[in-house]
Design a protein around this motif. Structure first.
Motif, PDB file in Angstrom:
ATOM      1  N   HIS A  58      -8.551 -18.637   4.415  1.00  0.00           N
ATOM      2  CA  HIS A  58      -7.606 -19.947   4.619  1.00  0.00           C
ATOM      3  C   HIS A  58      -8.508 -20.996   5.029  1.00  0.00           C
ATOM      4  N   TRP A  59      -9.479 -20.584   6.094  1.00  0.00           N
ATOM      5  CA  TRP A  59     -10.195 -21.510   6.604  1.00  0.00           C
ATOM      6  C   TRP A  59     -11.189 -22.114   5.571  1.00  0.00           C
ATOM      7  N   GLN A  60     -11.668 -21.446   4.861  1.00  0.00           N
ATOM      8  CA  GLN A  60     -12.513 -22.318   3.545  1.00  0.00           C
ATOM      9  C   GLN A  60     -11.816 -22.704   2.541  1.00  0.00           C
ATOM     10  N   ALA A  61     -10.540 -22.482   2.384  1.00  0.00           N
ATOM     11  CA  ALA A  61      -9.763 -23.384   1.700  1.00  0.00           C
ATOM     12  C   ALA A  61      -9.296 -24.540   2.048  1.00  0.00           C
ATOM     13  N   GLU A  62      -9.251 -24.324   3.454  1.00  0.00           N
ATOM     14  CA  GLU A  62      -8.825 -25.853   4.219  1.00  0.00           C
ATOM     15  C   GLU A  62     -10.264 -26.922   4.201  1.00  0.00           C
ATOM     16  N   GLN A  63     -11.266 -26.146   4.512  1.00  0.00           N
ATOM     17  CA  GLN A  63     -12.753 -26.888   4.406  1.00  0.00           C
ATOM     18  C   GLN A  63     -12.643 -27.413   2.960  1.00  0.00           C
ATOM     19  N   ALA A  64     -12.605 -26.553   1.754  1.00  0.00           N
ATOM     20  CA  ALA A  64     -12.671 -26.999   0.487  1.00  0.00           C
ATOM     21  C   ALA A  64     -11.735 -28.126   0.234  1.00  0.00           C
ATOM     22  N   CYS A  65     -10.665 -28.125   0.737  1.00  0.00           N
ATOM     23  CA  CYS A  65      -9.674 -29.109   0.479  1.00  0.00           C
ATOM     24  C   CYS A  65     -10.077 -30.479   1.037  1.00  0.00           C
ATOM     25  N   ARG A  66     -10.394 -30.346   2.477  1.00  0.00           N
ATOM     26  CA  ARG A  66     -10.782 -31.341   3.152  1.00  0.00           C
ATOM     27  C   ARG A  66     -12.043 -32.066   2.395  1.00  0.00           C
ATOM     28  N   HIS A  67     -13.091 -31.233   1.892  1.00  0.00           N
ATOM     29  CA  HIS A  67     -14.441 -31.662   1.351  1.00  0.00           C
ATOM     30  C   HIS A  67     -13.827 -32.620   0.162  1.00  0.00           C
ATOM     31  N   LEU A  68     -12.881 -31.837  -0.671  1.00  0.00           N
ATOM     32  CA  LEU A  68     -12.486 -32.399  -1.965  1.00  0.00           C
ATOM     33  C   LEU A  68     -11.601 -33.758  -1.764  1.00  0.00           C
ATOM     34  N   VAL A  69     -11.015 -33.781  -0.734  1.00  0.00           N
ATOM     35  CA  VAL A  69     -10.210 -35.055  -0.311  1.00  0.00           C
ATOM     36  C   VAL A  69     -11.285 -36.197   0.191  1.00  0.00           C
ATOM     37  N   ARG A  70     -12.339 -35.673   0.891  1.00  0.00           N
ATOM     38  CA  ARG A  70     -13.422 -36.560   1.181  1.00  0.00           C
ATOM     39  C   ARG A  70     -14.238 -37.296   0.088  1.00  0.00           C
ATOM     40  N   THR A  71     -14.574 -36.310  -0.946  1.00  0.00           N
ATOM     41  CA  THR A  71     -15.087 -36.514  -2.202  1.00  0.00           C
ATOM     42  C   THR A  71     -14.430 -37.452  -2.882  1.00  0.00           C
ATOM     43  N   GLN A  72     -13.074 -37.229  -3.049  1.00  0.00           N
ATOM     44  CA  GLN A  72     -12.219 -37.927  -3.810  1.00  0.00           C
ATOM     45  C   GLN A  72     -12.162 -39.488  -3.303  1.00  0.00           C
ATOM     46  N   GLU A  73     -12.289 -39.566  -1.917  1.00  0.00           N
ATOM     47  CA  GLU A  73     -12.082 -40.906  -1.387  1.00  0.00           C
ATOM     48  C   GLU A  73     -13.433 -41.329  -1.658  1.00  0.00           C
ATOM     49  N   GLU A  74     -14.581 -40.916  -1.383  1.00  0.00           N
ATOM     50  CA  GLU A  74     -15.933 -41.367  -1.741  1.00  0.00           C
ATOM     51  C   GLU A  74     -15.831 -41.957  -2.994  1.00  0.00           C
ATOM     52  N   HIS A  75     -15.352 -40.960  -4.051  1.00  0.00           N
ATOM     53  CA  HIS A  75     -15.438 -41.551  -5.617  1.00  0.00           C
ATOM     54  C   HIS A  75     -14.520 -42.652  -5.836  1.00  0.00           C
ATOM     55  N   GLN A  76     -13.584 -42.774  -5.019  1.00  0.00           N
ATOM     56  CA  GLN A  76     -12.503 -43.763  -5.182  1.00  0.00           C
ATOM     57  C   GLN A  76     -13.446 -45.049  -4.778  1.00  0.00           C
ATOM     58  N   CYS A  77     -13.861 -44.945  -3.616  1.00  0.00           N
ATOM     59  CA  CYS A  77     -14.711 -45.970  -2.749  1.00  0.00           C
ATOM     60  C   CYS A  77     -15.787 -46.562  -4.008  1.00  0.00           C
ATOM     61  N   LEU A  78     -16.569 -45.483  -4.364  1.00  0.00           N
ATOM     62  CA  LEU A  78     -17.453 -45.899  -5.448  1.00  0.00           C
ATOM     63  C   LEU A  78     -16.894 -46.471  -6.552  1.00  0.00           C
ATOM     64  N   LEU A  79     -15.765 -45.999  -7.289  1.00  0.00           N
ATOM     65  CA  LEU A  79     -15.197 -46.549  -8.197  1.00  0.00           C
ATOM     66  C   LEU A  79     -14.724 -48.014  -8.003  1.00  0.00           C
ATOM     67  N   GLN A  80     -14.378 -48.326  -6.758  1.00  0.00           N
ATOM     68  CA  GLN A  80     -13.689 -49.554  -6.360  1.00  0.00           C
ATOM     69  C   GLN A  80     -14.912 -50.510  -6.437  1.00  0.00           C
ATOM     70  N   THR A  81     -16.173 -49.996  -5.627  1.00  0.00           N
ATOM     71  CA  THR A  81     -17.158 -50.710  -5.659  1.00  0.00           C
ATOM     72  C   THR A  81     -17.689 -51.241  -7.047  1.00  0.00           C
ATOM     73  N   ALA A  82     -17.764 -50.279  -7.948  1.00  0.00           N
ATOM     74  CA  ALA A  82     -18.215 -50.362  -9.411  1.00  0.00           C
ATOM     75  C   ALA A  82     -17.225 -51.121 -10.043  1.00  0.00           C
ATOM     76  N   VAL A  83     -16.141 -51.290  -9.933  1.00  0.00           N
ATOM     77  CA  VAL A  83     -15.100 -52.147 -10.517  1.00  0.00           C
ATOM     78  C   VAL A  83     -15.503 -53.449 -10.023  1.00  0.00           C
ATOM     79  N   GLU A  84     -15.444 -53.809  -8.692  1.00  0.00           N
ATOM     80  CA  GLU A  84     -15.848 -55.219  -8.117  1.00  0.00           C
ATOM     81  C   GLU A  84     -16.999 -55.750  -8.551  1.00  0.00           C
ATOM     82  N   GLN A  85     -18.181 -54.818  -8.856  1.00  0.00           N
ATOM     83  CA  GLN A  85     -19.314 -55.158  -9.161  1.00  0.00           C
ATOM     84  C   GLN A  85     -19.246 -55.554 -10.712  1.00  0.00           C
TER      85      GLN A  85
END
Length: 172
Positions: A58-85
């Motif tokens: 359960h703890w690993q699943a939560e960690q993986a979920c948090r990591h996935l959310v962070r990764t998704q947010e980072e990818h979203q930021c990178l995508l936004q930056t790429a779109v702006e560029q």
């Protein structure tokens, strides 16, 4: 009554023997207490391990979920930056294209002006050549005129001398 009591006693003994035999059979089918306790302990340990594994999972699943959310947010930021560029580059490209188009118009104008200037220079060269020929002719005329003028001066001087010689002789 005694016979009845004996028969009852015999019946009770038979029933007791039967119950005893059944109890022994049940006991044979039963696990010994020590083994039962070991099995209970082992079961509790396995249950504890299973619970711990479940909590860990359960703890690993939560960690993986948090990591996935962070990764998704980072990818979203990178995508936004790429779109702006990309938008910035597209704007720069449009600006550069506009500047190039403007420069092309200026170059065409400059080329047309250069072509006109070349024609003017050609005409001026021709005019210069004509003027040079005219100047050369004028210089020749001037030289000829100067020579004639010199000759006339010499003739005038000779006439003056001659008149100077003739005038005193005619006065006397």
């Amino acid at each position: 009554q005694l016979l009845e009591a004996k028969a009852s006693l015999s019946l009770a003994r038979t029933q007791h023997a039967l119950q005893l035999q059944q109890a022994k059979a049940q006991m044979n089918n039963m696990v010994p207490k020590k083994q039962y306790e070991q099995l209970q302990t082992s079961l509790r340990e396995e249950q504890r391990k299973a619970k711990q594994l479940q909590e860990n999972l359960h703890w690993q699943a939560e960690q993986a979920c948090r990591h996935l959310v962070r990764t998704q947010e980072e990818h979203q930021c990178l995508l936004q930056t790429a779109v702006e560029q990309a938008e910035g580059l597209e704007h720069n490209l449009r600006s550069a294209e506009a500047v190039l188009a403007d420069k092309a118009v200026h170059l065409e104008d400059a080329q047309a002006q250069l072509s006109r200037n070349k024609q003017l220079i050609k005409a001026l060269h021709e005019e210069n050549r004509v003027f040079a020929l005219a100047l050369q002719a004028a210089e020749l005329r001037q030289k000829s005129t100067e020579e004639k003028n010199q000759m006339l001066k010499e003739q005038a001087s000779a006439l003056k001398q001659l008149i100077g010689k003739i005038t005193p002789a005619s006065l006397s």
